[in-house]
Design a protein around this motif. Structure first.
Motif, PDB file in Angstrom:
ATOM      1  N   ASP A   1      44.149  39.676  37.292  1.00 49.28           N
ATOM      2  CA  ASP A   1      42.988  40.223  38.008  1.00 49.28           C
ATOM      3  C   ASP A   1      43.129  41.731  38.157  1.00 49.28           C
ATOM      4  O   ASP A   1      44.200  42.232  38.517  1.00 49.28           O
ATOM      5  CB  ASP A   1      42.866  39.606  39.408  1.00 49.28           C
ATOM      6  N   VAL A   2      42.054  42.454  37.881  1.00 49.06           N
ATOM      7  CA  VAL A   2      41.987  43.887  38.176  1.00 49.06           C
ATOM      8  C   VAL A   2      41.161  44.032  39.451  1.00 49.06           C
ATOM      9  O   VAL A   2      39.953  43.793  39.454  1.00 49.06           O
ATOM     10  CB  VAL A   2      41.332  44.681  37.033  1.00 49.06           C
ATOM     11  N   ILE A   3      41.821  44.392  40.536  1.00 47.38           N
ATOM     12  CA  ILE A   3      41.159  44.531  41.839  1.00 47.38           C
ATOM     13  C   ILE A   3      40.792  46.000  42.033  1.00 47.38           C
ATOM     14  O   ILE A   3      41.666  46.865  42.069  1.00 47.38           O
ATOM     15  CB  ILE A   3      42.083  44.061  42.971  1.00 47.38           C
ATOM     16  N   VAL A   4      39.515  46.295  42.130  1.00 43.84           N
ATOM     17  CA  VAL A   4      39.061  47.673  42.346  1.00 43.84           C
ATOM     18  C   VAL A   4      39.137  47.952  43.844  1.00 43.84           C
ATOM     19  O   VAL A   4      38.220  47.651  44.602  1.00 43.84           O
ATOM     20  CB  VAL A   4      37.639  47.889  41.811  1.00 43.84           C
TER      21      VAL A   4
ATOM     22  N   ASN B   1      40.934  59.019  43.271  1.00 43.78           N
ATOM     23  CA  ASN B   1      39.501  58.767  43.229  1.00 43.78           C
ATOM     24  C   ASN B   1      39.213  57.292  43.000  1.00 43.78           C
ATOM     25  O   ASN B   1      38.256  56.740  43.543  1.00 43.78           O
ATOM     26  CB  ASN B   1      38.850  59.574  42.104  1.00 43.78           C
ATOM     27  N   VAL B   2      40.046  56.682  42.168  1.00 41.09           N
ATOM     28  CA  VAL B   2      39.900  55.261  41.836  1.00 41.09           C
ATOM     29  C   VAL B   2      41.275  54.611  41.918  1.00 41.09           C
ATOM     30  O   VAL B   2      42.266  55.173  41.446  1.00 41.09           O
ATOM     31  CB  VAL B   2      39.321  55.062  40.424  1.00 41.09           C
ATOM     32  N   ILE B   3      41.341  53.450  42.535  1.00 41.86           N
ATOM     33  CA  ILE B   3      42.574  52.659  42.569  1.00 41.86           C
ATOM     34  C   ILE B   3      42.262  51.267  42.042  1.00 41.86           C
ATOM     35  O   ILE B   3      41.341  50.598  42.527  1.00 41.86           O
ATOM     36  CB  ILE B   3      43.161  52.544  43.984  1.00 41.86           C
ATOM     37  N   MET B   4      43.028  50.857  41.037  1.00 41.79           N
ATOM     38  CA  MET B   4      42.919  49.508  40.504  1.00 41.79           C
ATOM     39  C   MET B   4      44.278  48.817  40.625  1.00 41.79           C
ATOM     40  O   MET B   4      45.301  49.389  40.239  1.00 41.79           O
ATOM     41  CB  MET B   4      42.455  49.542  39.047  1.00 41.79           C
ATOM     42  N   LEU B   5      44.261  47.631  41.193  1.00 42.02           N
ATOM     43  CA  LEU B   5      45.488  46.876  41.425  1.00 42.02           C
ATOM     44  C   LEU B   5      45.509  45.664  40.502  1.00 42.02           C
ATOM     45  O   LEU B   5      44.544  44.887  40.458  1.00 42.02           O
ATOM     46  CB  LEU B   5      45.557  46.418  42.888  1.00 42.02           C
ATOM     47  N   LEU B   6      46.602  45.496  39.773  1.00 41.23           N
ATOM     48  CA  LEU B   6      46.729  44.356  38.874  1.00 41.23           C
ATOM     49  C   LEU B   6      47.491  43.237  39.569  1.00 41.23           C
ATOM     50  O   LEU B   6      48.548  43.465  40.166  1.00 41.23           O
ATOM     51  CB  LEU B   6      47.470  44.765  37.595  1.00 41.23           C
TER      52      LEU B   6
END
Length: 452
Positions: A420-423, A396-401
């Motif tokens: 950085d937290v990339i949504v 449902n949600v992906i966050m890339l560091l």
């Protein structure tokens, strides 16, 4: 009756002088039909709950079948027996032989709906008896007014008349409307969980039933993210949290937790070389840590979906159902069937299983995941996950560091100490937003970015 009508380990319900209404044959037939046909399982999940079964052993078997079916189509006495063995319930329900006995008790799966109706009627009769007994007990106690007892009894009896043990589905707009108005008035979903990072909360909400995937390269901060989030839920919101770690042992997890909460250098904690100043900080969090009985760190070997599910059921049985699960990390989870598939297929099943589990327990599950080697040296994308592209589809949600390091790979560039937290995916909000945080590896935490 047969030898399995009295499985060891489960006591009969309190039946007073006469047995409560029930039909063992119908219960056995329904369970046996479910072991034979996935179509029957679909039908039974929509119309029955485990509470409709009289015998406690049958309730456990029903839950095991439906739980396993949520993550695998391979349902038979052997796979269900293995599921029950993993939770310690197999011997209690009568062993593997009783599961085979259930199959032999099926005259034909075509009668499963009729037999389910018998189960529902018997459960409704038991509900009437139980409601009447509650009213009688209150009347004998003479502590309430007769009108109050009658009003409550009528409500109980009305509930029994609607069909005890039948799955209560509230799907109509009219059923949902009042709750939706409450959310609008509150300005947020009261079931949503926030994160420790204010800027991220403006973009992402963690809601029940969501699979949230947090990806990073090795050393990119995903474990810090997961532990910081779990401790935020457990310590700030005082809600039960489960961290299922496949990467670190309990001692390592505790060192990182103490470093983040007490502000003690992680390296000194790991090496057990604390100075007096460090000890003073540790003492300040003594009460916080010593009373965190609902913050569970599960470092069991070879964690699988069924083991995490069993841990969640255990937490619920203790009266403290988990509000969030952090799985660290997804690609290290063990396969349920022990082989026969390539790793990409196994990870795909694990990803889907976590999503189903989030919906089953109505909590957000945060799965940490590793990037493949092709992501090194550039800003990551949602397609960079190691072993399987299904992670992107199930989430449902992906966050890339992403840590913006210098060209030589050291943390000495113009944005040293930042992450950085990339949504990258957000079904309930904006995609593509980048939230900067401060990377404090020495304290095992990610901190809010201080705006100038």
């Amino acid at each position: 009756m047969n030898d399995f009508d009295e499985p060891a380990g489960f006591d009969e319900p309190d039946n007073f002088e006469r047995p409560l209404p029930h039909d063992f044959g119908a219960e056995q037939s329904v369970l046996g039909s479910m072991l034979l046909s996935g179509a029957v399982i679909d039908s039974m999940v929509a119309t029955l709950t485990s509470a409709a079964f009289y015998r406690p052993a049958h309730q456990v078997i029903f839950d095991a079948i439906t739980g396993l079916y949520g993550r695998s189509s391979k349902i038979d006495p052997i796979t269900v027996g293995d599921e029950l063995a993993s939770t310690g319930d197999l011997a209690k329900v009568g062993g593997s032989s009783y599961l085979h006995e259930l199959v032999r008790a099926v005259p034909t799966v075509a009668h499963a709906e009729k037999h389910a109706e018998i189960i529902r009627k018997k459960a409704a009769l038991r509900a009437v008896i139980e409601a009447s007994n509650r009213a009688a007990a209150r009347a004998y106690a003479q502590q309430d007014e007769a009108d109050d007892i009658l009003d409550d009894a009528m409500a109980d009896l009305q509930g029994a008349a609607t069909g005890s043990g039948q799955a209560e589905l509230k799907l109509a707009v009219s059923d949902r409307w009042a709750g939706f108005l409450d959310e609008l008035e509150a300005g947020k979903d009261p079931r949503a969980i926030d994160t420790p990072w204010a800027d991220l909360n403006d973009v992402v909400e963690l809601k029940p039933g969501q699979l949230v995937v947090v990806g990073a390269a090795t050393g990119g901060g995903k474990s810090l993210f997961g532990m910081n989030l779990a401790s935020h839920v457990a310590f700030k919101h005082k809600r039960p949290a489960l961290v299922a770690s496949m990467e670190m042992g309990g001692s390592e997890l505790m060192a990182r937790l103490v470093a983040a909460e007490a502000g003690v250098d992680l390296d000194r904690l790991i090496r057990r070389k604390l100075n007096d100043h460090d000890w003073a900080k540790v003492i300040k969090v003594n009460e916080l840590m010593g009373t965190a009985e609902n913050f569970i760190l599960d470092d069991s070997s070879n964690l699988t979906l069924s083991k995490i599910r069993a841990r969640l059921r255990w937490m619920a049985s203790q009266g403290h159902p988990a509000a969030i699960v952090v799985a660290d990390y997804l690609q290290l989870m063990g396969s349920e069937d022990g082989g026969g598939k390539n790793r990409a297929q196994e990870v795909a099943e694990i990803s889907r299983g976590l999503k189903v589990m989030a919906m089953e327990f109505e909590i957000p599950i945060v799965a940490l995941a590793q990037f493949n080697r092709g992501s090194v040296g550039r800003q990551p994308m949602a397609t960079d996950f190691k072993d399987s592209s299904s992670i992107e589809q199930d989430s449902n949600v992906i966050m890339l560091l992403h840590r913006p390091l210098a060209e030589d790979g050291t943390d000495t560039g113009p944005r040293a100490g930042e992450v950085d937290v990339i949504v990258a995916k957000n079904r309930n909000g904006a995609n593509g937003r980048i939230i900067p945080l401060i990377f404090q590896g020495h304290y095992a935490r990610l901190a809010n970015y201080q705006h100038g």
